[in-house]
Scaffold this active site. Structure first.
Site, mmCIF file in Angstrom:
data_model
loop_
_atom_site.group_PDB
_atom_site.id
_atom_site.type_symbol
_atom_site.label_atom_id
_atom_site.label_comp_id
_atom_site.label_asym_id
_atom_site.label_seq_id
_atom_site.Cartn_x
_atom_site.Cartn_y
_atom_site.Cartn_z
ATOM 1 N N GLU A 21 12.194 3.476 13.557
ATOM 2 C CA GLU A 21 11.924 4.508 13.061
ATOM 3 C C GLU A 21 10.407 4.345 14.475
ATOM 4 O O GLU A 21 10.883 3.252 15.367
ATOM 5 C CB GLU A 21 11.269 4.655 12.245
ATOM 6 C CG GLU A 21 10.622 3.190 11.750
ATOM 7 C CD GLU A 21 10.325 2.506 10.709
ATOM 8 O OE1 GLU A 21 9.893 3.643 9.191
ATOM 9 O OE2 GLU A 21 10.441 1.666 10.207
ATOM 10 N N ARG A 81 7.713 4.055 -5.239
ATOM 11 C CA ARG A 81 7.611 3.513 -4.143
ATOM 12 C C ARG A 81 6.358 1.651 -3.381
ATOM 13 O O ARG A 81 6.841 0.799 -3.979
ATOM 14 C CB ARG A 81 7.436 3.829 -2.805
ATOM 15 C CG ARG A 81 8.096 3.356 -1.914
ATOM 16 C CD ARG A 81 8.112 3.763 -0.327
ATOM 17 N NE ARG A 81 7.119 4.810 -0.045
ATOM 18 C CZ ARG A 81 6.634 5.570 1.592
ATOM 19 N NH1 ARG A 81 8.193 5.699 2.135
ATOM 20 N NH2 ARG A 81 5.991 6.145 1.904
ATOM 21 N N TYR A 118 0.806 -0.966 -0.416
ATOM 22 C CA TYR A 118 0.273 0.263 0.171
ATOM 23 C C TYR A 118 1.020 0.841 0.203
ATOM 24 O O TYR A 118 2.165 0.805 0.248
ATOM 25 C CB TYR A 118 -1.385 -0.148 0.894
ATOM 26 C CG TYR A 118 -0.021 0.592 2.470
ATOM 27 C CD1 TYR A 118 0.275 0.074 3.289
ATOM 28 C CD2 TYR A 118 -0.653 1.662 3.027
ATOM 29 C CE1 TYR A 118 0.641 -0.141 3.958
ATOM 30 C CE2 TYR A 118 -0.231 2.436 4.270
ATOM 31 C CZ TYR A 118 0.442 1.304 4.704
ATOM 32 O OH TYR A 118 1.708 1.444 5.823
ATOM 33 N N LYS A 120 6.499 -1.575 1.749
ATOM 34 C CA LYS A 120 5.253 -0.814 2.330
ATOM 35 C C LYS A 120 3.655 -2.196 2.855
ATOM 36 O O LYS A 120 3.572 -2.141 1.971
ATOM 37 C CB LYS A 120 5.347 0.368 2.132
ATOM 38 C CG LYS A 120 5.663 0.958 2.928
ATOM 39 C CD LYS A 120 4.698 2.552 2.404
ATOM 40 C CE LYS A 120 3.233 3.247 3.452
ATOM 41 N NZ LYS A 120 3.932 3.597 4.136
HETATM 42 N N1 PLP Z 1 7.751 4.737 8.594
HETATM 43 C C1 PLP Z 1 6.802 4.424 8.766
HETATM 44 C C2 PLP Z 1 6.455 2.575 9.162
HETATM 45 C C3 PLP Z 1 5.348 4.463 7.911
HETATM 46 O O1 PLP Z 1 4.418 3.309 7.894
HETATM 47 C C4 PLP Z 1 5.887 5.554 7.053
HETATM 48 C C5 PLP Z 1 4.488 5.780 6.190
HETATM 49 O O2 PLP Z 1 3.576 5.669 6.369
HETATM 50 C C6 PLP Z 1 7.086 6.493 7.702
HETATM 51 C C7 PLP Z 1 8.625 5.839 8.361
HETATM 52 C C8 PLP Z 1 7.372 7.682 7.150
HETATM 53 O O3 PLP Z 1 7.220 7.472 5.642
HETATM 54 P P1 PLP Z 1 6.653 9.020 4.245
HETATM 55 O O4 PLP Z 1 8.008 10.559 4.721
HETATM 56 O O5 PLP Z 1 7.067 8.345 3.363
HETATM 57 O O6 PLP Z 1 5.575 9.033 4.521
#
Ligand code: PLP
Length: 291
Positions: free
Chosen positions: A186, A50, A31, A153
């Protein structure tokens, strides 16, 4: 709400997926979460790239050609009357392996399921940007990248959901996940940064975290502003010694963090580099939107 399902827009009531869908049975799918500012989608091509990479990593061909996505996303916004002036849109694309017999073999599912949902973007409360949010360090560790790459993702989100449950139980905004070596990775839906002695630090991708699109953009803005950047391997103690901390993702942009495990970060208020980078992000945003 109109939902795009496979090849047409259907109402919410008609937007139903088979119980044999391997997305439902096994979390077998990918997703993306995307947003617009007004009618213009933010970092559109990066999100779509992505999505394609996530699909490739699990051997799932995204059934919609790349060139058709922009029109489809805009049609989804228009049909739902979102993504107009002062009406930012939240968009979620989900592609699952599709319906098939019970069993793990993806060949059981000849046709992937495609879903596009859009709704008005709910911005984070202004209060959170003013005071900052609190985090805990979760007991749940981030998936080992060699077991399940964080670059995918995936609709299997249990790793993050378990950490989120810990945050909710502790009354915190979110959890930080450590990796197998107790290094920071993260948060459950965002990347983490901290500032120490004027240097901007963030866990390196090799720690096992998603290559966030906002993370990458922020690193570029920091370099433009000649703020020294360290992408490295950091333990929890680095956060205890940090002067500032913040999170990034597509919907929150830059969210200050002012407490970790009940301890204030720095002075316990959003710091100057956090504010500067968020200001730079807003000032430069138009560069990252569709034409
Ligand atoms: N880390 C995780 C696990 C995420 O699910 C997301 C965004 O959904 C991010 C980091 C941040 O990603 P982005 O800046 O591409 O939204």
């Amino acid at each position: 709400m109109w939902i795009y399902l496979n090849d047409r827009f259907v109402t919410e009531q008609d937007a139903v997926v088979s119980v044999f869908d391997h997305g439902f049975l096994y979390g077998d799918g990918v997703y993306e979460t995307i947003r617009s500012y007004g009618s213009r989608i933010f970092m559109r091509d990066q999100h779509l790239a992505r999505l394609r990479r996530s699909g490739e990593a699990i051997g799932l061909t995204i059934p919609i050609p790349e060139r058709q996505w922009p029109a489809l996303l805009h049609e989804a916004m228009t049909k739902n009357e979102v993504g107009q002036d002062h009406n930012d849109a939240y968009l979620r694309i989900t592609i699952s392996r599709g319906p098939g017999g019970i069993g793990l073999d993806p060949a059981l599912c000849p046709t992937p399921t495609v879903v596009i949902m859009t709704k008005p973007l709910q911005p984070s409360p202004p209060e959170q940007y003013k005071t900052g949010v609190s985090l805990i360090v979760a007991k749940t560790r981030r998936n080992l990248p060699s077991a399940l790459s964080p670059q995918i993702k995936a609709t299997n989100f249990l790793n993050n959901i378990l950490a989120k449950r810990e945050a909710i139980a502790a009354g915190a905004f979110d959890s930080i996940l450590l990796n197998w070596e107790s290094q920071l990775t993260e948060c459950t839906v965002s990347n983490i940064f901290f500032v120490r002695a004027g240097r901007l630090c963030t866990p390196a991708l090799t720690c096992g975290l998603l290559d966030g699109i906002t993370r990458d953009l922020l690193l570029g803005l920091a370099r433009d502003a000649q703020i020294p950047v360290d992408e490295g391997h950091f333990g929890v103690e680095s956060l205890r010694q940090a002067d500032e901390c913040f999170l990034t993702n597509t919907t929150m942009e830059v969210m200050p963090v002012t407490r970790v495990d009940g301890h204030p970060v720095g002075k316990g208020t959003p710091g100057p580099i956090t504010r500067q980078l968020h200001g730079q992000f807003m000032a430069n945003r138009a560069r990252f939107l569709e034409p």
